[in-house]
Design a protein around this motif. Structure first.
Motif, PDB file in Angstrom:
ATOM      1  N   ASP A   1       0.838  -1.211   0.000  1.00 40.75           N
ATOM      2  CA  ASP A   1       0.000   0.000   0.000  1.00 40.75           C
ATOM      3  C   ASP A   1       0.873   1.262   0.000  1.00 40.75           C
ATOM      4  O   ASP A   1       0.576   2.233  -0.696  1.00 40.75           O
ATOM      5  CB  ASP A   1      -0.898   0.032   1.244  1.00 40.75           C
ATOM      6  CG  ASP A   1      -2.078  -0.916   1.126  1.00 40.75           C
ATOM      7  OD1 ASP A   1      -2.263  -1.519   0.050  1.00 40.75           O
ATOM      8  OD2 ASP A   1      -2.815  -1.064   2.123  1.00 40.75           O
ATOM      9  N   ASP A   2       1.934   1.232   0.806  1.00 40.73           N
ATOM     10  CA  ASP A   2       2.827   2.394   0.889  1.00 40.73           C
ATOM     11  C   ASP A   2       3.477   2.663  -0.472  1.00 40.73           C
ATOM     12  O   ASP A   2       3.577   3.819  -0.903  1.00 40.73           O
ATOM     13  CB  ASP A   2       3.907   2.167   1.962  1.00 40.73           C
ATOM     14  CG  ASP A   2       3.345   2.174   3.390  1.00 40.73           C
ATOM     15  OD1 ASP A   2       2.157   2.532   3.554  1.00 40.73           O
ATOM     16  OD2 ASP A   2       4.082   1.834   4.325  1.00 40.73           O
TER      17      ASP A   2
ATOM     18  N   ALA B   1       1.185   9.150  -6.274  1.00 41.15           N
ATOM     19  CA  ALA B   1       1.578  10.558  -6.149  1.00 41.15           C
ATOM     20  C   ALA B   1       2.506  10.946  -7.295  1.00 41.15           C
ATOM     21  O   ALA B   1       2.372  12.029  -7.884  1.00 41.15           O
ATOM     22  CB  ALA B   1       2.266  10.798  -4.793  1.00 41.15           C
TER      23      ALA B   1
ATOM     24  N   VAL C   1      10.660   5.815  -1.949  1.00 44.09           N
ATOM     25  CA  VAL C   1      10.013   4.512  -1.787  1.00 44.09           C
ATOM     26  C   VAL C   1      10.458   3.928  -0.445  1.00 44.09           C
ATOM     27  O   VAL C   1      11.617   4.113  -0.053  1.00 44.09           O
ATOM     28  CB  VAL C   1      10.432   3.552  -2.937  1.00 44.09           C
ATOM     29  CG1 VAL C   1       9.638   2.259  -2.889  1.00 44.09           C
ATOM     30  CG2 VAL C   1      10.281   4.227  -4.287  1.00 44.09           C
TER      31      VAL C   1
ATOM     32  N   LEU D   1       0.960   4.164  -2.943  1.00 41.18           N
ATOM     33  CA  LEU D   1       0.659   5.585  -2.766  1.00 41.18           C
ATOM     34  C   LEU D   1       1.799   6.465  -3.306  1.00 41.18           C
ATOM     35  O   LEU D   1       1.550   7.519  -3.901  1.00 41.18           O
ATOM     36  CB  LEU D   1       0.374   5.895  -1.283  1.00 41.18           C
ATOM     37  CG  LEU D   1      -0.145   7.303  -0.981  1.00 41.18           C
ATOM     38  CD1 LEU D   1      -1.221   7.752  -1.952  1.00 41.18           C
ATOM     39  CD2 LEU D   1      -0.666   7.369   0.437  1.00 41.18           C
ATOM     40  N   VAL D   2       3.043   6.023  -3.138  1.00 42.12           N
ATOM     41  CA  VAL D   2       4.168   6.758  -3.726  1.00 42.12           C
ATOM     42  C   VAL D   2       3.997   6.808  -5.245  1.00 42.12           C
ATOM     43  O   VAL D   2       4.131   7.874  -5.866  1.00 42.12           O
ATOM     44  CB  VAL D   2       5.534   6.100  -3.389  1.00 42.12           C
ATOM     45  CG1 VAL D   2       6.670   6.909  -3.997  1.00 42.12           C
ATOM     46  CG2 VAL D   2       5.722   5.961  -1.892  1.00 42.12           C
TER      47      VAL D   2
END
Lengths: 260, 260
Positions: free
Chosen positions: B80-81, B88, B252, B84-85
């Protein structure tokens, strides 16, 4: 106790778990890795993206994360996160402390809002909601004018540590210099005992430039005066990127607002 | 169902909660905000400090966070992290895409390890333990020589997005150029279809400088050649700080190792 009482006791525990984690779906719980935080995993990702400067120029906390951010700011995690930043900064400060009888030019730069001072009492209001509602400058400056902001405890501890090691401190804020007096008293009341080398706010002449540009400009002036910026700590990337950022920078958490 | 069955059912649910969150102390639960992750709150703080560059030059994952980091890297939160990077970065890329028929000088710089390619299969080994054991260069390069690293899926998606928008890509790694051929094949097999503008590794001449210095040097050479670095993405701050970092940088996650 008998079975009925045991039943009620278990039900109470479950209610607490439910209230705590906001979910009541064992299948979902089993499927998620323990790195996740249940229904808030998207908000953890969002907060990480904010803290790593991957998300910029955002205006409000996403509504879906409003409760998460409130819980974070009021809870143990935020305090722990601040503690670790302060510990890392203290370790660094001790490793580079000025030699006894130095020239007094080794400085640490501290930001104010959400760094030396906390605006949690303001952001906790129902008409602010930890940044889930759009920023209202008028209301915010009414709060600032009260001069009642508490310290961020971890940062106050760091501040006293760097002073005790022989560094000078510069408190640098891009907020308006019309509150210089009241903020100075506020800082003193919060434990920063008027023992800074400089306390700098943004004046009339610099209204046209961003907070980040203003801070770069001031830091450059400090360096040109002969100060060595050994450490620099703030909650916004605008505090710790740009010109003459210092030998080492530290980022304090702030998922409530973004300032460019 | 009768009370006994209900009791057993509730007990089962509690066991699941217990297995999931590892704590069974309602007082503690009531005292923690839901921003916390139970027993791992210290490791959440540690990971945040790593991701925000507050902790530097660390050698291994703290033993107390070894299991946490393993769970994180293998679980939903890491994916998930990364997503999102990439989201964006894609949003940004679309907002600044080159005009049709541009000069072909708008580039995105991608790092390799833990950015375009994942070394999770290596870090998951019992003799590596997601960075809880000290880095072993010999073993690591044996893994690299297999050319078997999978992509980081979110970054592959971003890579294809920026290509489709008309950007060129530069893949820049500070790892040794002795594996150029095998890593090139590895990147291709992972979905980066030999469609980069440049693929650059650290050669013999640059062995004496840090990865971060090497990358600054290469980016400066690119800019001197007329390239405009529009975006720059990596898992280490050495990828995204320094000279000519690009108009926008993206970090990241990587809580497994630090490279200066």
């Amino acid at each position: 106790m008998d079975l009925t009482k045991m039943f009620l006791f278990l039900l109470t525990l479950l209610s607490i778990y439910h209230a705590k984690f906001g979910v009541f779906n064992p299948i979902q719980l089993l499927r998620q890795g323990s790195g996740a935080a249940g229904e808030y995993s998207d908000c953890l990702s969002w907060r990480l993206a904010v803290e790593t400067n991957n998300l910029r120029d955002w205006r409000t906390v996403p509504e879906s994360c409003a409760e998460y951010v409130a819980d974070y700011m009021l809870g143990k995690q935020y305090r722990d996160d601040c503690d670790l930043v302060a510990d890392a900064a203290s370790d660094y400060a001790q490793s580079v402390k000025p030699t006894a009888g130095g020239d007094g030019k080794d400085v640490w730069v501290f930001d104010i809002d959400e760094t030396t001072l906390s605006n949690i009492p303001y952001y906790n209001r129902s008409d602010v909601r930890f940044g889930a509602l759009p920023r209202n400058g008028t209301k915010y400056y009414q709060w600032v004018a009260q001069g009642a902001a508490p310290p961020v405890p971890s940062v106050l501890r760091l501040y006293n540590t760097v002073l005790s090691l022989g560094f000078k401190t510069v408190i640098l804020s891009a907020s308006s210099d019309q509150f210089t007096k009241i903020r100075s008293v506020n800082l003193n009341n919060a434990g920063y005992n008027y023992n800074w080398e400089r306390l700098i706010f943004k004046g009339e002449a610099d209204r046209g430039i961003s907070g980040s540009m203003f801070k770069s400009k001031i830091r450059t002036e400090l360096v040109n005066e002969g100060f060595r910026i050994v450490g620099n700590i703030g909650d916004q990337y605008g505090d710790i990127l740009g010109d003459n950022i210092g030998n080492r920078t530290f980022k304090v958490p702030n998922p409530m607002y973004y300032i460019g």
